[in-house]
Design a protein around this motif. Structure first.
Motif, PDB file in Angstrom:
ATOM      1  N   ASP A   1      -3.089  -8.170   9.263  1.00  0.00           N
ATOM      2  CA  ASP A   1      -3.852  -6.994   9.669  1.00  0.00           C
ATOM      3  C   ASP A   1      -3.914  -5.932   8.570  1.00  0.00           C
ATOM      4  OD1 ASP A   1      -4.270  -8.157  12.128  1.00  0.00           O
ATOM      5  OD2 ASP A   1      -2.583  -7.153  13.091  1.00  0.00           O
ATOM      6  N   GLY A   2      -2.868  -5.850   7.758  1.00  0.00           N
ATOM      7  CA  GLY A   2      -2.821  -4.796   6.744  1.00  0.00           C
ATOM      8  C   GLY A   2      -3.591  -5.109   5.477  1.00  0.00           C
ATOM      9  N   TYR A   3      -4.083  -6.343   5.346  1.00  0.00           N
ATOM     10  CA  TYR A   3      -4.727  -6.735   4.097  1.00  0.00           C
ATOM     11  C   TYR A   3      -6.018  -5.957   3.823  1.00  0.00           C
ATOM     12  CZ  TYR A   3      -7.321  -9.469   0.702  1.00  0.00           C
ATOM     13  OH  TYR A   3      -8.071  -9.848  -0.383  1.00  0.00           O
ATOM     14  N   GLU A   4      -6.859  -5.803   4.841  1.00  0.00           N
ATOM     15  CA  GLU A   4      -8.127  -5.103   4.646  1.00  0.00           C
ATOM     16  C   GLU A   4      -7.889  -3.651   4.235  1.00  0.00           C
ATOM     17  OE1 GLU A   4     -11.167  -6.214   4.484  1.00  0.00           O
ATOM     18  OE2 GLU A   4     -10.426  -8.265   4.830  1.00  0.00           O
ATOM     19  N   HIS A   5      -6.862  -3.014   4.834  1.00  0.00           N
ATOM     20  CA  HIS A   5      -6.530  -1.636   4.439  1.00  0.00           C
ATOM     21  C   HIS A   5      -6.070  -1.592   2.987  1.00  0.00           C
ATOM     22  CE1 HIS A   5      -4.898   2.407   4.442  1.00  0.00           C
ATOM     23  NE2 HIS A   5      -3.726   1.924   4.090  1.00  0.00           N
ATOM     24  N   LEU A   6      -5.234  -2.554   2.585  1.00  0.00           N
ATOM     25  CA  LEU A   6      -4.767  -2.615   1.196  1.00  0.00           C
ATOM     26  C   LEU A   6      -5.951  -2.788   0.245  1.00  0.00           C
ATOM     27  CD1 LEU A   6      -2.480  -2.869  -0.938  1.00  0.00           C
ATOM     28  CD2 LEU A   6      -2.459  -5.321  -0.443  1.00  0.00           C
ATOM     29  N   LYS A   7      -6.863  -3.668   0.609  1.00  0.00           N
ATOM     30  CA  LYS A   7      -8.006  -3.958  -0.262  1.00  0.00           C
ATOM     31  C   LYS A   7      -8.922  -2.748  -0.413  1.00  0.00           C
ATOM     32  CE  LYS A   7     -11.135  -6.983   1.075  1.00  0.00           C
ATOM     33  NZ  LYS A   7     -11.824  -8.259   1.383  1.00  0.00           N
TER      34      LYS A   7
ATOM     35  N   ILE B   1     -10.919 -11.715  -6.543  1.00  0.00           N
ATOM     36  CA  ILE B   1     -11.467 -11.118  -7.755  1.00  0.00           C
ATOM     37  C   ILE B   1     -12.957 -10.873  -7.621  1.00  0.00           C
ATOM     38  CG2 ILE B   1     -11.913 -11.536 -10.215  1.00  0.00           C
ATOM     39  CD1 ILE B   1      -9.250 -13.033 -10.300  1.00  0.00           C
ATOM     40  N   MET B   2     -13.640 -11.755  -6.959  1.00  0.00           N
ATOM     41  CA  MET B   2     -15.084 -11.645  -6.782  1.00  0.00           C
ATOM     42  C   MET B   2     -15.454 -10.513  -5.821  1.00  0.00           C
ATOM     43  SD  MET B   2     -16.378 -13.826  -8.821  1.00  0.00           S
ATOM     44  CE  MET B   2     -18.070 -13.827  -8.261  1.00  0.00           C
ATOM     45  N   THR B   3     -14.539 -10.163  -4.907  1.00  0.00           N
ATOM     46  CA  THR B   3     -14.894  -9.173  -3.877  1.00  0.00           C
ATOM     47  C   THR B   3     -14.374  -7.768  -4.179  1.00  0.00           C
ATOM     48  OG1 THR B   3     -12.914  -9.758  -2.597  1.00  0.00           O
ATOM     49  CG2 THR B   3     -14.978 -10.915  -2.069  1.00  0.00           C
ATOM     50  N   ILE B   4     -13.433  -7.635  -5.107  1.00  0.00           N
ATOM     51  CA  ILE B   4     -12.869  -6.302  -5.412  1.00  0.00           C
ATOM     52  C   ILE B   4     -13.811  -5.530  -6.343  1.00  0.00           C
ATOM     53  CG2 ILE B   4     -10.968  -5.093  -6.540  1.00  0.00           C
ATOM     54  CD1 ILE B   4      -9.122  -7.251  -5.588  1.00  0.00           C
TER      55      ILE B   4
ATOM     56  N   ALA C   1       0.834  -1.204   0.000  1.00  0.00           N
ATOM     57  CA  ALA C   1       0.000   0.000   0.000  1.00  0.00           C
ATOM     58  C   ALA C   1       0.870   1.257   0.000  1.00  0.00           C
ATOM     59  CB  ALA C   1      -0.937  -0.012   1.208  1.00  0.00           C
ATOM     60  N   LEU C   2       1.919   1.275   0.830  1.00  0.00           N
ATOM     61  CA  LEU C   2       2.831   2.427   0.862  1.00  0.00           C
ATOM     62  C   LEU C   2       3.511   2.620  -0.489  1.00  0.00           C
ATOM     63  CD1 LEU C   2       4.537   1.895   4.349  1.00  0.00           C
ATOM     64  CD2 LEU C   2       3.030   3.788   3.714  1.00  0.00           C
ATOM     65  N   ALA C   3       3.948   1.515  -1.084  1.00  0.00           N
ATOM     66  CA  ALA C   3       4.628   1.596  -2.380  1.00  0.00           C
ATOM     67  C   ALA C   3       3.729   2.202  -3.443  1.00  0.00           C
ATOM     68  CB  ALA C   3       5.085   0.190  -2.799  1.00  0.00           C
ATOM     69  N   GLU C   4       2.473   1.787  -3.458  1.00  0.00           N
ATOM     70  CA  GLU C   4       1.538   2.305  -4.458  1.00  0.00           C
ATOM     71  C   GLU C   4       1.197   3.766  -4.204  1.00  0.00           C
ATOM     72  OE1 GLU C   4      -0.827   2.037  -7.893  1.00  0.00           O
ATOM     73  OE2 GLU C   4       0.765   0.770  -7.074  1.00  0.00           O
ATOM     74  N   GLN C   5       0.984   4.127  -2.957  1.00  0.00           N
ATOM     75  CA  GLN C   5       0.567   5.489  -2.619  1.00  0.00           C
ATOM     76  C   GLN C   5       1.683   6.517  -2.789  1.00  0.00           C
ATOM     77  OE1 GLN C   5      -0.828   4.761   1.333  1.00  0.00           O
ATOM     78  NE2 GLN C   5      -2.768   3.882   0.673  1.00  0.00           N
ATOM     79  N   HIS C   6       2.943   6.092  -2.626  1.00  0.00           N
ATOM     80  CA  HIS C   6       4.065   7.031  -2.677  1.00  0.00           C
ATOM     81  C   HIS C   6       4.981   6.826  -3.874  1.00  0.00           C
ATOM     82  CE1 HIS C   6       3.130   8.683   1.296  1.00  0.00           C
ATOM     83  NE2 HIS C   6       2.864   7.452   1.676  1.00  0.00           N
ATOM     84  N   GLY C   7       4.574   5.962  -4.800  1.00  0.00           N
ATOM     85  CA  GLY C   7       5.345   5.790  -6.027  1.00  0.00           C
ATOM     86  C   GLY C   7       6.663   5.078  -5.857  1.00  0.00           C
ATOM     87  N   PHE C   8       6.747   4.130  -4.893  1.00  0.00           N
ATOM     88  CA  PHE C   8       7.977   3.359  -4.688  1.00  0.00           C
ATOM     89  C   PHE C   8       7.942   2.132  -5.597  1.00  0.00           C
ATOM     90  CE2 PHE C   8       8.319   4.966  -0.044  1.00  0.00           C
ATOM     91  CZ  PHE C   8       8.954   6.117  -0.487  1.00  0.00           C
TER      92      PHE C   8
ATOM     93  N   CYS D   1      -6.302   0.468  -1.951  1.00  0.00           N
ATOM     94  CA  CYS D   1      -5.648   0.251  -3.250  1.00  0.00           C
ATOM     95  C   CYS D   1      -6.189  -1.006  -3.942  1.00  0.00           C
ATOM     96  CB  CYS D   1      -4.135   0.126  -3.077  1.00  0.00           C
ATOM     97  SG  CYS D   1      -3.330   1.492  -2.220  1.00  0.00           S
ATOM     98  N   PRO D   2      -7.479  -1.090  -4.210  1.00  0.00           N
ATOM     99  CA  PRO D   2      -8.011  -2.310  -4.836  1.00  0.00           C
ATOM    100  C   PRO D   2      -7.399  -2.579  -6.202  1.00  0.00           C
ATOM    101  CG  PRO D   2      -9.633  -0.540  -4.887  1.00  0.00           C
ATOM    102  CD  PRO D   2      -8.519  -0.069  -4.002  1.00  0.00           C
ATOM    103  N   TYR D   3      -7.026  -1.493  -6.901  1.00  0.00           N
ATOM    104  CA  TYR D   3      -6.452  -1.651  -8.238  1.00  0.00           C
ATOM    105  C   TYR D   3      -5.100  -2.358  -8.213  1.00  0.00           C
ATOM    106  CZ  TYR D   3      -4.863   2.749  -6.215  1.00  0.00           C
ATOM    107  OH  TYR D   3      -4.399   3.696  -5.346  1.00  0.00           O
ATOM    108  N   VAL D   4      -4.330  -2.160  -7.113  1.00  0.00           N
ATOM    109  CA  VAL D   4      -3.031  -2.824  -7.047  1.00  0.00           C
ATOM    110  C   VAL D   4      -3.201  -4.319  -6.817  1.00  0.00           C
ATOM    111  CG1 VAL D   4      -2.453  -2.697  -4.576  1.00  0.00           C
ATOM    112  CG2 VAL D   4      -0.651  -2.473  -6.260  1.00  0.00           C
TER     113      VAL D   4
END
Length: 285
Positions: free
Chosen positions: A250-256, A282-285, A219-226, A259-262
């Motif tokens: 714990d971080g999975y729900e935040h990522l989903k 795939i069914m839940t995103i 999530a950090l990588a996607e949000q900050h361009g890493f 950043c669902p696109y990632v």
């Protein structure tokens, strides 16, 4: 014995990163001739300026692993410095296809040194499972080792020039965007550019990816361009076990949610369609 059963190795591609396909000739004979703790070693192959071999134990190593095949990656050119590497050990099917259920990746980068020259799995795969699923072709077991040597200089972090920036701040008030009142005196200050610090943080995060933190790091990588951190997370999640563990973190729900696109990109790029959990996502995103 070496005349009747051997490991042949073929390098597929790369310099710092390579895939090595290994064939265990006459699997049944090797299993019959070699006792627990006795193994075969492949010819050396070079990755990242170092020589490596694969150690194969058809009846396991150590003693309590007789029902399993044990498989290890070994560094042959251990010098004064430690060597850091990521690797994946996999079984290939009859037609050379990767079998996700029999692909193993460590949870973290491994350090090979004079004291610890090999890493791998005592219980890589159960012999009974391998034979029941008919993954052997002409009594030949085919394995693949994907290895990437991690060099400290891979992330280009420029030398610190903080002293110059601090000096400039004292000399002028250009672009000041905040004022502090200290002892009744106004001091102009600046929203400081910390590009070098960001590179250092990215390098550290790439070197400490595990199942508990990979969702947060992605999530950090996607949000900050890493980009390098994102690629490192994707590489880590090629392992089915790492991917499953990530979905329970714990971080999975935040990522989903953030950043669902990632996640869709991850699934499209590296997750085989056979993964049940991938289909559920795939069914839940």
């Amino acid at each position: 014995m070496a005349e009747h059963c051997k490991i042949s190795a073929a390098i597929v591609a790369g310099s710092q990163e390579k895939s090595c396909v290994l064939k265990i000739d006459r699997y049944s004979r090797a299993k019959a001739l070699l006792k627990n703790g006795e193994g075969l070693t492949s010819a050396p192959f070079s990755v990242g300026g170092h020589d490596w071999t694969i150690e194969y134990y058809p009846n396991g190593y150590p003693k309590d692993c007789t029902d399993f095949i044990s498989l290890y990656l070994a560094l042959q050119s251990a010098g004064a410095e430690d060597v850091n590497a990521k690797y994946t050990l996999s079984v290939l099917g009859k037609n050379g296809e990767l079998l996700p259920s029999y692909s193993r990746t460590p949870n973290a980068i491994r350090t090979f040194s004079r004291g610890i020259t090999s890493w791998g799995y005592h219980e890589f795969i159960k012999k009974a499972d391998l034979e029941a699923l008919a993954h052997l072709r002409d009594d030949c077991l085919t394995l693949r080792c994907d290895i990437t040597v991690i060099h400290a200089q891979e992330t280009s972090v420029p030398p610190s020039d903080l002293h110059r920036h601090l000096g400039d701040l004292l000399k002028n008030k250009d672009a000041a965007d905040v004022t502090f009142q200290v002892g009744g005196q106004p001091l102009s200050a600046h929203r400081y550019n910390i590009g070098r610090l960001k590179l250092i943080c990215e390098e550290k995060l790439c070197s400490h990816i595990d199942s508990d933190m990979v969702a947060t790091s992605l999530a950090l990588a996607e949000q900050h361009g890493f980009r390098r951190l994102k690629d490192a997370c994707f590489q880590f999640l090629t392992s089915p076990s790492n991917f499953e563990a990530m979905t329970a973190s714990d971080g999975y729900e935040h990522l989903k949610s953030s950043c669902p696109y990632v996640l869709r990109e991850l699934i499209a790029r590296i997750i085989p369609t056979e993964f049940k959990s991938a289909k559920d996502i795939i069914m839940t995103i």
